[in-house]
Design an enzyme around this catalytic site. Structure first.
Site, PDB file in Angstrom:
ATOM      1  N   ARG A  71      42.261  42.996  36.692  1.00 28.80           N
ATOM      2  CA  ARG A  71      41.393  43.073  35.633  1.00 28.80           C
ATOM      3  C   ARG A  71      41.799  42.668  34.169  1.00 28.80           C
ATOM      4  NH1 ARG A  71      43.862  45.845  32.514  1.00 28.80           N
ATOM      5  NH2 ARG A  71      42.217  45.631  30.989  1.00 28.80           N
ATOM      6  N   GLY A  72      40.808  42.511  33.329  1.00 33.93           N
ATOM      7  CA  GLY A  72      41.145  41.881  31.942  1.00 33.93           C
ATOM      8  C   GLY A  72      40.496  40.448  32.302  1.00 33.93           C
ATOM      9  N   ALA A  73      39.836  39.877  31.352  1.00 31.58           N
ATOM     10  CA  ALA A  73      39.163  38.532  31.534  1.00 31.58           C
ATOM     11  C   ALA A  73      40.138  37.376  31.881  1.00 31.58           C
ATOM     12  CB  ALA A  73      38.420  38.341  30.288  1.00 31.58           C
ATOM     13  N   ARG A 105      32.465  40.057  39.378  1.00 29.50           N
ATOM     14  CA  ARG A 105      32.249  40.685  38.055  1.00 29.50           C
ATOM     15  C   ARG A 105      31.435  39.766  36.977  1.00 29.50           C
ATOM     16  NH1 ARG A 105      36.956  44.207  35.387  1.00 29.50           N
ATOM     17  NH2 ARG A 105      35.032  45.266  34.721  1.00 29.50           N
ATOM     18  N   GLN A 161      41.747  52.550  30.646  1.00 35.65           N
ATOM     19  CA  GLN A 161      42.458  51.443  30.546  1.00 35.65           C
ATOM     20  C   GLN A 161      43.628  51.586  29.304  1.00 35.65           C
ATOM     21  OE1 GLN A 161      39.300  51.383  31.376  1.00 35.65           O
ATOM     22  NE2 GLN A 161      38.811  49.349  32.574  1.00 35.65           N
ATOM     23  N   ASP A 185      35.700  39.837  26.496  1.00 34.73           N
ATOM     24  CA  ASP A 185      35.296  39.295  27.623  1.00 34.73           C
ATOM     25  C   ASP A 185      34.436  38.163  27.708  1.00 34.73           C
ATOM     26  OD1 ASP A 185      36.117  42.287  28.479  1.00 34.73           O
ATOM     27  OD2 ASP A 185      36.025  41.386  30.367  1.00 34.73           O
ATOM     28  N   ASN A 225      32.993  43.312  25.054  1.00 36.73           N
ATOM     29  CA  ASN A 225      34.285  43.831  25.243  1.00 36.73           C
ATOM     30  C   ASN A 225      33.876  45.332  25.670  1.00 36.73           C
ATOM     31  OD1 ASN A 225      37.034  43.744  25.457  1.00 36.73           O
ATOM     32  ND2 ASN A 225      37.181  45.283  23.724  1.00 36.73           N
ATOM     33  N   LYS A 226      34.981  45.963  26.377  1.00 37.72           N
ATOM     34  CA  LYS A 226      35.025  47.021  26.802  1.00 37.72           C
ATOM     35  C   LYS A 226      34.193  48.105  26.099  1.00 37.72           C
ATOM     36  CE  LYS A 226      36.314  48.214  29.949  1.00 37.72           C
ATOM     37  NZ  LYS A 226      35.529  48.230  31.087  1.00 37.72           N
TER      38      LYS A 226
HETATM   39  O1  MRU Z   1      36.829  46.414  32.839  1.00 32.96           O
HETATM   40  P1  MRU Z   1      38.308  45.684  32.370  1.00 32.96           P
HETATM   41  O2  MRU Z   1      39.320  46.566  32.374  1.00 32.96           O
HETATM   42  O3  MRU Z   1      38.254  44.455  33.105  1.00 32.96           O
HETATM   43  O4  MRU Z   1      37.688  45.331  30.965  1.00 32.96           O
HETATM   44  C1  MRU Z   1      38.726  44.744  30.117  1.00 32.96           C
HETATM   45  C2  MRU Z   1      38.560  44.423  28.530  1.00 32.96           C
HETATM   46  O5  MRU Z   1      37.497  44.757  28.331  1.00 32.96           O
HETATM   47  C3  MRU Z   1      39.448  43.671  27.889  1.00 32.96           C
HETATM   48  O6  MRU Z   1      39.662  44.156  26.506  1.00 32.96           O
HETATM   49  C4  MRU Z   1      39.088  42.079  28.029  1.00 32.96           C
HETATM   50  O7  MRU Z   1      38.796  41.622  29.339  1.00 32.96           O
HETATM   51  C5  MRU Z   1      40.109  41.442  27.190  1.00 32.96           C
HETATM   52  S1  MRU Z   1      41.441  41.329  28.275  1.00 32.96           S
HETATM   53  C6  MRU Z   1      42.784  40.361  27.598  1.00 32.96           C
END
Ligand code: MRU
Length: 364
Positions: free
Chosen positions: A61-63, A101, A208, A249, A259-260
């Site tokens: 996970r994470g962009a 996603r 997270q 993201d 973002n999250k």
């Molecule tokens: O749902 P997730 O855990 O994939 O969400 C991740 C985030 O929101 C991160 O802050 C974002 O992807 C940046 S990662 C360098």
């Protein structure tokens, strides 16, 4: 599946980074983040369906990490395909991965670049096409780490000695190919002797922050404290936060940033308490085709993620949750966007256009 410890021994936090994505024994392995911090389990991804499922269930996970995993997913998916079937198979694997996603734009960004590599090599047959895609995926992997280190160098200049920095979700090595975006900036700031402590939002509902960011900071030896998401206002009102750095993201052409979920709340409180709020993201997270945050697709995840916790019901059985995975922070609440080409300042329409013009495309 395998279990092993990945941190490199090194003297400073910046040297201790690791990657949650590995190509070893001619195959793709992903660190299963759903099992952290309890266990370090690696998933062998020998089929594109396994990669897609790992992305969907947040094992990876994470962009940026999603983008790099999808790049390797193309390799895994095309291997062994009869040459005459390559075209059809590419579209099938592309679609499978692209639809996992919706919010993180790095996923399409990587897959679209993979398509270009595919189109240049498909006439040479399966083996040559797969070899070219693998070389490109390796390039993307190492370029992401390099990009994050550059971001760290630009971002650390924003800190002052003794800074207490708050971050939300996990934008660390785990969310990228290594080093991290927001956590990378914080790591560079700590190495420069400026960051004294990190406030880690726990980040409901999947934690997270308390599971992943805390795990990383602990390994890196950077002092931190976990706080409930709802503590953020109290911390700022007591002047216990000097700066905020979060990941992204997707960043729209005007600087609005997805973002999250919960990031927007942090940004609004930061404005109220005059705490500088920064976004750290590579230029591959900027989507010039999305004009404003209103057009960013926001992933809605299962109600169960909110109403159950580790299999235990935390709401009445009949309760249904609204589970937005992300929110959008309007650009006017963002003090700067830290990228690999520098820290972008308002007006973002201009600084983003300029940054995209200067950003280096990974080769392939
Ligand atoms: O749902 P997730 O855990 O994939 O969400 C991740 C985030 O929101 C991160 O802050 C974002 O992807 C940046 S990662 C360098």
């Amino acid at each position: 599946m395998s279990e092993k410890n990945e941190t490199n021994p090194g003297s400073s936090p910046s040297e201790k980074t690791f990657s949650p994505i590995e190509w070893r024994d001619d195959g793709l392995w992903l660190l299963d983040q759903t099992q952290l911090p309890g266990r370090e389990v690696w998933l062998e991804c020998d089929r594109p369906e396994v990669v897609a499922e790992a992305i969907r269930r947040l094992s990876v996970r994470g962009a940026p990490a999603i983008g790099v995993s999808a790049a390797y997913g193309l390799v895994v998916g095309l291997r062994g395909t009869p040459s005459e079937d390559l075209e059809r198979r590419f579209e099938e694997v592309y679609e499978l991965l692209a639809t996992t996603r919706p919010t993180a734009v790095n996923l399409r960004w990587a897959l679209d670049r993979g398509r270009r590599v595919f189109e240049r090599h498909r006439g040479e047959g399966t083996e040559a096409t797969v070899a070219a895609l693998l070389e490109w995926a390796h390039g993307l992997h190492s370029a992401d780490v390099e990009t994050n280190r550059r971001m760290g160098a630009h971002g650390s200049a924003l800190f002052h000695p003794g800074d207490r920095v708050l971050t939300h979700c996990n934008a660390g090595a785990l969310a990228t190919a290594g080093y991290g975006t927001a956590v990378g900036v914080i790591t560079a700031g700590f190495d420069a002797g400026k960051v004294a402590q990190v406030w880690v939002d726990e980040t409901r509902p999947l934690l997270q922050g308390s599971r992943l960011t805390a795990w990383e900071l602990d390994r890196l030896g950077i002092p931190f404290r976990v706080v409930t998401d709802s503590s953020v206002g109290a911390l700022m009102s007591r002047e216990m936060v000097d700066r905020i750095v979060v990941g992204a993201d997707r960043i729209a052409a005007n600087g609005d940033t997805a973002n999250k979920i919960g990031t927007y709340t942090v940004a609004v409180l930061a404005a109220r308490h005059r705490v500088p709020f920064y976004v750290a993201a590579p230029t591959s997270t900027i989507d010039p085709d999305t004009a404003t945050g209103n057009e960013i697709p926001i992933e809605v995840r299962d109600s169960d993620e909110v109403t159950r916790f580790h299999g235990v019901e935390v709401s009445p059985a009949a309760a249904e949750a609204q589970n937005f995975a992300f929110d959008v922070t309007p650009h006017e609440l963002i003090a700067g966007i830290i990228t690999e080409v520098g820290v972008l300042e308002p007006p973002y329409v201009d600084s983003i256009r300029d940054a995209l013009g200067r950003a280096q495309e990974p080769t392939g």
